[in-house]
Scaffold this motif. Structure first.
Motif, PDB file in Angstrom:
ATOM      1  N   MET A   1       0.843  -1.188   0.000  1.00  0.00           N
ATOM      2  CA  MET A   1       0.000   0.000   0.000  1.00  0.00           C
ATOM      3  C   MET A   1       0.883   1.244   0.000  1.00  0.00           C
ATOM      4  N   ASP A   2       0.435   2.281  -0.716  1.00  0.00           N
ATOM      5  CA  ASP A   2       1.264   3.478  -0.871  1.00  0.00           C
ATOM      6  C   ASP A   2       1.020   4.502   0.219  1.00  0.00           C
ATOM      7  N   GLN A   3      -0.178   4.478   0.803  1.00  0.00           N
ATOM      8  CA  GLN A   3      -0.520   5.519   1.777  1.00  0.00           C
ATOM      9  C   GLN A   3       0.041   5.205   3.161  1.00  0.00           C
ATOM     10  N   ILE A  22       7.815  -4.702  12.883  1.00  0.00           N
ATOM     11  CA  ILE A  22       7.338  -4.410  11.514  1.00  0.00           C
ATOM     12  C   ILE A  22       7.615  -2.943  11.153  1.00  0.00           C
ATOM     13  N   GLY A  23       8.727  -2.445  11.702  1.00  0.00           N
ATOM     14  CA  GLY A  23       9.098  -1.038  11.475  1.00  0.00           C
ATOM     15  C   GLY A  23       9.371  -0.706  10.019  1.00  0.00           C
ATOM     16  N   ASP A  24       9.686  -1.727   9.212  1.00  0.00           N
ATOM     17  CA  ASP A  24       9.969  -1.453   7.798  1.00  0.00           C
ATOM     18  C   ASP A  24       8.803  -1.823   6.882  1.00  0.00           C
ATOM     19  N   ALA A  25       7.700  -2.279   7.487  1.00  0.00           N
ATOM     20  CA  ALA A  25       6.609  -2.812   6.657  1.00  0.00           C
ATOM     21  C   ALA A  25       5.738  -1.726   6.044  1.00  0.00           C
ATOM     22  N   TYR A  26       5.721  -0.555   6.636  1.00  0.00           N
ATOM     23  CA  TYR A  26       4.814   0.499   6.166  1.00  0.00           C
ATOM     24  C   TYR A  26       5.518   1.834   6.055  1.00  0.00           C
ATOM     25  N   ASP A  27       4.834   2.720   5.355  1.00  0.00           N
ATOM     26  CA  ASP A  27       5.209   4.125   5.302  1.00  0.00           C
ATOM     27  C   ASP A  27       4.561   4.747   6.557  1.00  0.00           C
ATOM     28  N   TRP A  28       5.303   4.690   7.663  1.00  0.00           N
ATOM     29  CA  TRP A  28       4.714   5.083   8.954  1.00  0.00           C
ATOM     30  C   TRP A  28       4.617   6.593   9.109  1.00  0.00           C
ATOM     31  N   ARG A  29       3.579   7.003   9.808  1.00  0.00           N
ATOM     32  CA  ARG A  29       3.516   8.344  10.358  1.00  0.00           C
ATOM     33  C   ARG A  29       3.367   8.135  11.863  1.00  0.00           C
ATOM     34  N   LEU A  30       4.266   8.705  12.631  1.00  0.00           N
ATOM     35  CA  LEU A  30       4.307   8.439  14.075  1.00  0.00           C
ATOM     36  C   LEU A  30       3.872   9.667  14.854  1.00  0.00           C
ATOM     37  N   LEU A  31       3.063   9.444  15.873  1.00  0.00           N
ATOM     38  CA  LEU A  31       2.611  10.563  16.701  1.00  0.00           C
ATOM     39  C   LEU A  31       2.732  10.185  18.177  1.00  0.00           C
ATOM     40  N   ASP A  32       3.265  11.102  18.958  1.00  0.00           N
ATOM     41  CA  ASP A  32       3.333  10.927  20.406  1.00  0.00           C
ATOM     42  C   ASP A  32       3.469  12.323  21.020  1.00  0.00           C
ATOM     43  N   ARG A  33       2.941  12.498  22.213  1.00  0.00           N
ATOM     44  CA  ARG A  33       3.071  13.833  22.813  1.00  0.00           C
ATOM     45  C   ARG A  33       4.473  14.062  23.372  1.00  0.00           C
ATOM     46  N   GLU A  34       5.213  12.958  23.569  1.00  0.00           N
ATOM     47  CA  GLU A  34       6.615  13.068  23.991  1.00  0.00           C
ATOM     48  C   GLU A  34       7.507  12.974  22.758  1.00  0.00           C
ATOM     49  N   MET A  65      -3.293  13.311  10.086  1.00  0.00           N
ATOM     50  CA  MET A  65      -4.210  12.337   9.472  1.00  0.00           C
ATOM     51  C   MET A  65      -4.274  12.453   7.946  1.00  0.00           C
ATOM     52  N   GLU A  66      -3.735  13.524   7.414  1.00  0.00           N
ATOM     53  CA  GLU A  66      -3.884  13.787   5.974  1.00  0.00           C
ATOM     54  C   GLU A  66      -3.295  12.645   5.117  1.00  0.00           C
ATOM     55  N   GLY A  67      -4.117  12.082   4.239  1.00  0.00           N
ATOM     56  CA  GLY A  67      -3.654  11.056   3.301  1.00  0.00           C
ATOM     57  C   GLY A  67      -3.423   9.682   3.909  1.00  0.00           C
ATOM     58  N   VAL A  68      -3.814   9.503   5.153  1.00  0.00           N
ATOM     59  CA  VAL A  68      -3.538   8.243   5.860  1.00  0.00           C
ATOM     60  C   VAL A  68      -4.508   7.137   5.426  1.00  0.00           C
ATOM     61  N   TYR A  69      -3.986   5.902   5.285  1.00  0.00           N
ATOM     62  CA  TYR A  69      -4.811   4.745   4.914  1.00  0.00           C
ATOM     63  C   TYR A  69      -5.437   4.082   6.147  1.00  0.00           C
ATOM     64  N   ALA A  70      -4.604   3.884   7.172  1.00  0.00           N
ATOM     65  CA  ALA A  70      -5.070   3.177   8.375  1.00  0.00           C
ATOM     66  C   ALA A  70      -4.451   3.810   9.612  1.00  0.00           C
ATOM     67  N   VAL A  71      -5.187   3.704  10.729  1.00  0.00           N
ATOM     68  CA  VAL A  71      -4.714   4.241  12.010  1.00  0.00           C
ATOM     69  C   VAL A  71      -4.585   3.096  13.011  1.00  0.00           C
ATOM     70  N   CYS A 211      -4.426  -6.204  11.531  1.00  0.00           N
ATOM     71  CA  CYS A 211      -5.472  -5.164  11.588  1.00  0.00           C
ATOM     72  C   CYS A 211      -5.352  -4.187  10.415  1.00  0.00           C
ATOM     73  N   VAL A 212      -4.145  -4.005   9.924  1.00  0.00           N
ATOM     74  CA  VAL A 212      -3.945  -3.117   8.771  1.00  0.00           C
ATOM     75  C   VAL A 212      -4.288  -3.848   7.473  1.00  0.00           C
ATOM     76  N   GLU A 213      -3.977  -5.141   7.414  1.00  0.00           N
ATOM     77  CA  GLU A 213      -4.088  -5.891   6.150  1.00  0.00           C
ATOM     78  C   GLU A 213      -5.468  -6.505   5.891  1.00  0.00           C
ATOM     79  N   ALA A 214      -6.164  -6.937   6.950  1.00  0.00           N
ATOM     80  CA  ALA A 214      -7.392  -7.726   6.750  1.00  0.00           C
ATOM     81  C   ALA A 214      -8.578  -6.828   6.349  1.00  0.00           C
ATOM     82  N   ASP A 215      -9.606  -7.472   5.831  1.00  0.00           N
ATOM     83  CA  ASP A 215     -10.861  -6.768   5.532  1.00  0.00           C
ATOM     84  C   ASP A 215     -11.875  -7.096   6.613  1.00  0.00           C
ATOM     85  N   TYR A 216     -12.497  -6.095   7.174  1.00  0.00           N
ATOM     86  CA  TYR A 216     -13.497  -6.295   8.230  1.00  0.00           C
ATOM     87  C   TYR A 216     -14.394  -5.075   8.300  1.00  0.00           C
ATOM     88  N   ASP A 217     -15.492  -5.221   9.036  1.00  0.00           N
ATOM     89  CA  ASP A 217     -16.421  -4.094   9.227  1.00  0.00           C
ATOM     90  C   ASP A 217     -16.211  -3.518  10.631  1.00  0.00           C
TER      91      ASP A 217
END
Ligand SMILES: NC(=O)C1=CN([C@@H]2O[C@H](COP(=O)(O)OP(=O)(O)OC[C@H]3O[C@@H](n4cnc5c(N)ncnc54)[C@H](O)[C@@H]3O)[C@@H](O)[C@H]2O)C=CC1
Ligand SMILES: O=C1O[C@H](COP(=O)(O)O)[C@@H](O)[C@H](O)[C@H]1O
Length: 262
Positions: A1-3, A22-34, A65-71, A211-217
């Motif tokens: 996935m590109d997003q 799985i640090g290399d598996a995705y194009d991560w965007r990381l958020l933390d208050r620290e 959140m801009e352009g994000v595929y999954a959270v 949770c990122v890869e599977a399809d669910y409702d």
């Protein structure tokens, strides 16, 4: 996935378990208050994808959140004894702000770090400690109503309900992962309850990858390893997400030593 995949609470224990495996598996965007020290950030992550922000800050969350595929939403107060003002702010209000920004940005999937404490009151005096032992057949499977152990558990049950609302009204896919007890290298020592709900670091990373890869409702699943001792079913996580855990607290002594080394 590109997003990108947005990981909140990236600097914490669960976040580091995920990034460590799985640090290399995705194009991560990381958020933390620290602020995240360099050693907590995978080499593949660009510094512009690391956000130091509080999840109750609507503008900051909207930007992240801009352009994000999954959270994968982990940020919050993890203390079972946390006071109401903290869980209200960090766990409930923060999660609502995350969902609001996610649906506005068109995010497809949202995995929420719920907890065993959302259902801790099923562990009644009559059932314990027998239910923590491998011969016992009692299982929670995610279809039961919440029965929180504490106000922290109330905040987690509320986070799950926020997911129900945003799924039903905004069509975002939601999975609530009721995490057991995450520890690194070995199960919790001399603690039957903890050994029954142990989640190893590698199983944790694998579960959130599912949770990122599977399809669910909309789903509620339990996040534990393949422990012989258990009072949570992992059937739903296996069937819907393809979760296939490899660790088992029975492979360690009660004191936490690997049995093959004793
Ligand atoms: N560690 C465990 O065994 C379990 C953890 N969980 C849940 O998983 C999540 C992560 O837990 P841990 O990694 O153990 O906790 P942690 O305390 O190690 O990490 C939480 C991270 O979130 C950040 N954070 C907290 N409030 C924030 C806010 N308002 N805005 C931005 N960042 C914030 C903290 O700075 C920290 O880096 C929590 O939601 C917790 O309730 C659930 C069950 C078991
Ligand atoms: O939700 C959580 O649960 C684990 C396990 O609970 P405990 O009462 O057996 O310690 C806890 O360690 C973690 O901090 C918490 O976020």
């Amino acid at each position: 996935m590109d997003q990108p995949v947005l990981l909140t609470g990236a600097g914490g224990r669960v976040g580091q378990a995920i990034l460590g495996h799985i640090g290399d598996a995705y194009d991560w965007r990381l958020l933390d208050r620290e602020p995240l020290p360099d050693e907590k950030i995978p080499d593949s992550v660009d510094p512009t994808d690391v956000y130091v922000a509080d999840i109750t800050d609507e503008t900051a969350v909207k930007n992240a959140m801009e352009g994000v595929y999954a959270v994968i939403h982990l940020a919050g107060d993890p203390r079972p004894e946390a006071p109401w003002n903290s869980v209200l702010r960090n766990n409930i209000d923060g999660t609502q702000k995350m969902y609001e920004a996610a649906v506005e940005a068109g995010v497809e999937k949202f995995a929420f770090a719920s907890s065993n404490h959302a259902v801790g009151a099923y562990e009644t005096e009559e059932r314990t400690p027998d239910m923590y032992r491998s011969h016992h057949e009692f299982r929670l499977d995610g279809t039961e109503l919440p029965r929180p152990s504490n106000l922290y558990g109330v905040s987690k049950a509320t986070g799950e309900t926020l997911g129900r609302y945003y799924h039903d009204h905004h069509d975002i896919s939601v999975v609530n992962v009721r995490i057991g007890n995450l520890t690194q290298h070995h199960p919790p020592k001399e603690y039957e309850r903890g050994q029954a709900m142990w989640l190893s670091y590698r199983d944790c990373a694998h579960l959130f990858e599912c949770c990122v890869e599977a399809d669910y409702d909309f789903e509620i699943v339990y996040g534990i390893s393949n422990n012989d001792r258990k009072y949570y079913s992992i059937d739903r996580a296996r069937d819907v997400l393809g979760y296939d855990p490899v660790d088992n607290s029975a492979e360690y002594t009660f004191e936490g030593e690997p049995l093959d080394e004793v």
